[in-house]
Design a protein around this motif. Structure first.
Motif, PDB file in Angstrom:
ATOM      1  N   SER A 211      -7.881   1.041   7.717  1.00 53.70           N
ATOM      2  CA  SER A 211      -8.287   1.611   6.426  1.00 53.70           C
ATOM      3  C   SER A 211      -9.185   2.824   6.602  1.00 53.70           C
TER       4      SER A 211
ATOM      5  N   ILE B 174      -3.389   0.849  -6.802  1.00 54.71           N
ATOM      6  CA  ILE B 174      -3.548   0.660  -5.364  1.00 54.71           C
ATOM      7  C   ILE B 174      -2.241   1.075  -4.707  1.00 54.71           C
TER       8      ILE B 174
ATOM      9  N   TYR C 185       0.811  -1.344  -3.106  1.00 56.51           N
ATOM     10  CA  TYR C 185       0.499  -2.759  -3.384  1.00 56.51           C
ATOM     11  C   TYR C 185       1.757  -3.627  -3.331  1.00 56.51           C
TER      12      TYR C 185
ATOM     13  N   TRP D 104      -1.388  -3.341   2.976  1.00 58.10           N
ATOM     14  CA  TRP D 104      -2.731  -3.906   2.837  1.00 58.10           C
ATOM     15  C   TRP D 104      -3.846  -2.888   2.973  1.00 58.10           C
TER      16      TRP D 104
ATOM     17  N   TYR E  73      -4.461   0.084   2.210  1.00 62.62           N
ATOM     18  CA  TYR E  73      -4.864   0.945   1.100  1.00 62.62           C
ATOM     19  C   TYR E  73      -5.741   0.219   0.087  1.00 62.62           C
ATOM     20  N   SER E  74      -5.635  -1.109   0.052  1.00 62.04           N
ATOM     21  CA  SER E  74      -6.474  -1.877  -0.878  1.00 62.04           C
ATOM     22  C   SER E  74      -7.930  -1.894  -0.437  1.00 62.04           C
ATOM     23  N   LYS E  75      -8.197  -1.493   0.799  1.00 61.79           N
ATOM     24  CA  LYS E  75      -9.558  -1.494   1.344  1.00 61.79           C
ATOM     25  C   LYS E  75     -10.194  -0.105   1.357  1.00 61.79           C
TER      26      LYS E  75
END
Length: 280
Positions: free
Chosen positions: A57, A136, A139, A144, A146-148
Motif C-alpha cells: 500500500s 475504493i 474493491y 486489497w 488500495y483499501s489501505k
C-alpha cells in the motif's frame, strides 16, 4: 452480489476470494488455481487474496512512493508535486501553472489532463474527483492494497508536449530482476502495446492493445531504467516499475502490484504460463 447481511457473517478474506475468482472466470473462462498457481494471472489472484504486506500500500500510494524513490534514486527521478491534499483548495487558490495533471493517489487511471484554460471546468472536474474519493479502487476485484491507502489528490506539472502523452515504459521485475519491458505508445489515441526482454528483443505476445508493427527504438536511458527498477523492486517477488523518458532522461511513474488485476488475457495464451514461471 453477496447480500449485505451475509457479508457480516463471512470473513472478509473469503469475500475477496469470491469476487476475485468469479471475476477471473468471467475474463478467462475458468476459475484460478489460487493455492498452487501456475500462470502469471493466477499468481496475481493469489497475491490479492493472501498477501497483506503493508509495504504494498505504501509503495502503490502515488504521494508516499515519491519519498521512497527520492531516497533510492535521487530527486531528479521524481516528478515535482505542485500540491496534494484530501480536498481541492478554494477556487482562488488553484493557481497552478498550465498545463498540469490532477491525479488520485489511491487508484489506477484516475487522471485529468488540464492543458488549457478552457479545460479548467471546475464543476465537471469536482464531480469526477468526488467519484474518485468516494470509491475504493479495485474493491470488487479484490485489490486489497488500495483499501489501505488514505485517499488524496495530487497535482503535477505536465511533463511533455501538451499535444501528446509520453510513451510509457513498464518494467516487469521478478525477484529483483527486470525480465519484461512493456511499451505503451500512441497513448490517448490508437494505443499500441509491445513487449521486449531486457536486451530489447521483442517477445511475441500481446495484451489488450495491438502491437505497433513498426520498429520501436529502445529508450536512450534503458540501462538507467533497468538499474533503477531493480533497486526499487528489491525484496519483492513481483512488481511492475513504470518510467517515462523526457529529453532522453528517465522519470519515475509508479509501482504496480496487480497489473490488469490479472484479468487481461495473453495472446497467445501460453505466455501466461511462460511468464508465470518467472514468479517463483
Amino acid at each position: 452480489m453477496i447480500h449485505k447481511a451475509l457479508k457480516k457473517l463471512v470473513p472478509s478474506r473469503l469475500i475477496v476470494a469470491y469476487y476475485t475468482c468469479t471475476s477471473y472466470k468471467a475474463a478467462h473462462g475458468c476459475y484460478p488455481n489460487i493455492f498452487t498457481p501456475k500462470t502469471f494471472t493466477e499468481k496475481i489472484q493469489k497475491r490479492k487474496i493472501f498477501d497483506r504486506d503493508p509495504l504494498l500500500s505504501i509503495r502503490a500510494d502515488k504521494v508516499l512512493v515519491k519519498e521512497f524513490v527520492r531516497q533510492k534514486l535521487g530527486k531528479e527521478w521524481v516528478t515535482p508535486t505542485l500540491w496534494h491534499g484530501a480536498t481541492l483548495p478554494p477556487p482562488n487558490e488553484r493557481n497552478w501553472s498550465l498545463p498540469f495533471v490532477i491525479k488520485a493517489n489511491h487508484g489506477s487511471g484516475a487522471n485529468i489532463f488540464i492543458r488549457t484554460k478552457t479545460e479548467c471546468d471546475w464543476p465537471a472536474i469536482e464531480f469526477k474527483i468526488q467519484h474518485w474519493m468516494n470509491n475504493i479502487h479495485g474493491y470488487y476485484f479484490g485489490e486489497w492494497l488500495y483499501s489501505k491507502i488514505k485517499p488524496q489528490l495530487l497535482i503535477e506539472p505536465f511533463i511533455t508536449e501538451i499535444s501528446s502523452l509520453p510513451t510509457d515504459y513498464k518494467l516487469w521485475t521478478f525477484h529483483g530482476s527486470v525480465e519484461i519491458i512493456e511499451v505503451m505508445s500512441n497513448r490517448g489515441a490508437a494505443q499500441k502495446r509491445n513487449f521486449y526482454d531486457r536486451n530489447w528483443k521483442e517477445i511475441p505476445f500481446s495484451q489488450l492493445f495491438p502491437p505497433d508493427v513498426k520498429e520501436i527504438p529502445a529508450p536512450k536511458s534503458l540501462k538507467l531504467m533497468i538499474n533503477a527498477a531493480e533497486l526499487l523492486s528489491e525484496n519483492m517477488s513481483f512488481v511492475r516499475v513504470d518510467f517515462y523518458e523526457i529529453a532522453e532522461k528517465p522519470l519515475f511513474g509508479e509501482l504496480t502490484f496487480y497489473p490488469g488485476s490479472g484479468y487481461t488475457l495473453f495472446n497467445p495464451v501460453k505466455y501466461d504460463k511462460i511468464i508465470g514461471k518467472l514468479w517463483k
